[in-house]
Design an enzyme around this catalytic site. Structure first.
Site, PDB file in Angstrom:
ATOM      1  N   HIS A 101       0.860  -1.188   0.000  1.00 31.97           N
ATOM      2  CA  HIS A 101       0.000   0.000   0.000  1.00 31.97           C
ATOM      3  C   HIS A 101       0.897   1.239   0.000  1.00 31.97           C
ATOM      4  O   HIS A 101       1.983   1.231   0.594  1.00 31.97           O
ATOM      5  CB  HIS A 101      -0.907  -0.021   1.235  1.00 31.97           C
ATOM      6  CG  HIS A 101      -1.971   1.028   1.187  1.00 31.97           C
ATOM      7  ND1 HIS A 101      -1.722   2.345   1.499  1.00 31.97           N
ATOM      8  CD2 HIS A 101      -3.279   0.962   0.831  1.00 31.97           C
ATOM      9  CE1 HIS A 101      -2.834   3.045   1.344  1.00 31.97           C
ATOM     10  NE2 HIS A 101      -3.802   2.227   0.928  1.00 31.97           N
ATOM     11  N   GLU A 182      -3.861   2.130  -7.347  1.00 35.45           N
ATOM     12  CA  GLU A 182      -4.274   3.219  -6.462  1.00 35.45           C
ATOM     13  C   GLU A 182      -3.374   4.428  -6.699  1.00 35.45           C
ATOM     14  O   GLU A 182      -2.259   4.498  -6.134  1.00 35.45           O
ATOM     15  CB  GLU A 182      -4.142   2.797  -4.995  1.00 35.45           C
ATOM     16  CG  GLU A 182      -4.996   1.616  -4.611  1.00 35.45           C
ATOM     17  CD  GLU A 182      -5.334   1.639  -3.129  1.00 35.45           C
ATOM     18  OE1 GLU A 182      -6.523   1.687  -2.810  1.00 35.45           O
ATOM     19  OE2 GLU A 182      -4.416   1.647  -2.300  1.00 35.45           O
TER      20      GLU A 182
HETATM   21  C1  PEP Z   1      -6.829   3.207   0.344  1.00 31.42           C
HETATM   22  O1  PEP Z   1      -6.216   3.673   1.299  1.00 31.42           O
HETATM   23  O2  PEP Z   1      -6.510   2.105  -0.115  1.00 31.42           O
HETATM   24  C2  PEP Z   1      -7.922   3.992  -0.224  1.00 31.42           C
HETATM   25  C3  PEP Z   1      -8.330   3.685  -1.425  1.00 31.42           C
HETATM   26  O3  PEP Z   1      -8.419   5.018   0.559  1.00 31.42           O
HETATM   27  P1  PEP Z   1      -9.670   5.968   0.194  1.00 31.42           P
HETATM   28  O4  PEP Z   1     -10.774   5.096  -0.355  1.00 31.42           O
HETATM   29  O5  PEP Z   1     -10.034   6.608   1.494  1.00 31.42           O
HETATM   30  O6  PEP Z   1      -9.191   6.938  -0.826  1.00 31.42           O
END
Ligand code: PEP
Length: 268
Positions: A101, A182
Site C-alpha cells: 500500500h 491506487e
Molecule cells: C486506500 O487507502 O486504499 C484507499 C483507497 O483510501 P480511500 O478510499 O479513502 O481513498
C-alpha cells in the site's frame, strides 16, 4: 470475471467494541442486501490486532478477512520485534493480505525487494495477496504513470522466478494475486481520475502482466482512491475495472455495501 470489493480499515476503528459495532452493521446490511454473491466477493482488512476478532465473526459468512501487511523477514517466527508473520495472520483467520500500500511504501520505505519477500511469504502460507501500485501526484503530472507501474510491477516478474511458485500452475497464481491500482493522489483526497484514465491504466497493467508470461491468465485489477457510494457505479461500469479497494468509505457499512452493490449489479 468475479468482482472484488475490499475494505482497507487502516488504523481504524479505535477499539474492539467499535470493531464489533462496524461488523454488526456490515453483517446486517449484507444479510438484507445479499450483495455478496458470485459476482462480487467482499473482503475487509482490519488492523492486525483485530484480525482474530473479525475473522471469527466472519466465519460462515461470504465475507473474507485480510491482513494489511505481513513481515518481510520470515513467513513464520523469529526475532523481529513488532512484526506479524504470514503464518501468524493466517492462524488468526486471514486468508489474504494487502501488500505494498502506498502508505507502507511512504512511511515504511517498502522497496521491491521487501515486497518480493512478502509476496513469497504470503504464498508460502497460502495467503492471497492484493498488491497495490500507483503513481504520486508529481509523477502523474509528469505523465510518468506507466513508467512507475513498470517499475512496481517488476516484482510480479521476479515473483514468477521464485521457488515458491515451482510446480505451481499459473492459473493458481492468478487466483491468489490481485493488483490494486491506487493513484497516491486519489487516496483519501476526494480527487479521482476519470473512468477512461483508469480503464486505460488497467489495460496497461493487464498487458504488462501478460507480457511476463503468455500462459498467465488475466489477473483481477481493482481501482482504489476515493471510491464512494456516489462514484462506484461509474467505475463498476468499465469492464477493465474488476472491483475496488476502499479506504474511508469502508468504515461505514452503508457506503461499503453500496459500493459492493454497484459492482455486483454492473458485473451481473
Ligand atoms: C486506500 O487507502 O486504499 C484507499 C483507497 O483510501 P480511500 O478510499 O479513502 O481513498
Amino acid at each position: 470475471m468475479q468482482a472484488w470489493v475490499i475494505g482497507n480499515w487502516k488504523q481504524n476503528p479505535a477499539t474492539n467494541n467499535d470493531v464489533n459495532k462496524l461488523l454488526d452493521s456490515l453483517l446486517a446490511v449484507n444479510d438484507t442486501a445479499s450483495t455478496s454473491t458470485a459476482q462480487c466477493q467482499l473482503m475487509v482488512a482490519p488492523s492486525c490486532v483485530h484480525l482474530a476478532t473479525v475473522s471469527a465473526r466472519l466465519q460462515g459468512t461470504s465475507m473474507l478477512c485480510a491482513a494489511q501487511n505481513i513481515s518481510a523477514h520470515s513467513d513464520s517466527t523469529g526475532a523481529y520485534t513488532g512484526d506479524c508473520s504470514a503464518q501468524q495472520v493466517a492462524d488468526a483467520g486471514a486468508t489474504w493480505t494487502i501488500l505494498g500500500h502506498s502508505e507502507r511504501r511512504q512511511y515504511h520505505r517498502e522497496s521491491n525487494d521487501t515486497l518480493i519477500s512478502k509476496l513469497c511469504h504470503a504464498l508460502t502460507q497460502n495467503l492471497g495477496a492484493v498488491l497495490c501500485v500507483g503513481e504520486t501526484q508529481e509523477q502523474y503530472d509528469a505523465q510518468q504513470t506507466f513508467a512507475v507501474l513498470d517499475e512496481q510491477l517488476a516484482v510480479v516478474k521476479d515473483l514468477l522466478t521464485q521457488p515458491v511458485l515451482e510446480g505451481d500452475s499459473s492459473l493458481s497464481l492468478a487466483e491468489r494475486l490481485i493488483i490494486a491500482y491506487e493513484p497516491v493522489w486519489a487516496i483519501g483526497t476526494g480527487k479521482v481520475p476519470t473512468v477512461a484514465e483508469v480503464t486505460a491504466t488497467h489495460a496497461y497493467i493487464k498487458q504488462t502482466l501478460a507480457s511476463f508470461d503468455t500462459s498467465l491468465p488475466e489477473f483481477a485489477v481493482l481501482y482504489g482512491g476515493s471510491v464512494n457510494a456516489d462514484n462506484a457505479d461509474s467505475f463498476a461500469g468499465s469492464p477493465m475495472i474488476n472491483g475496488a479497494l476502499v479506504g474511508g468509505a469502508a468504515l461505514k457499512s452503508e457506503s461499503f455495501m453500496a459500493i459492493a452493490a454497484a459492482f455486483n449489479h454492473a458485473k451481473a
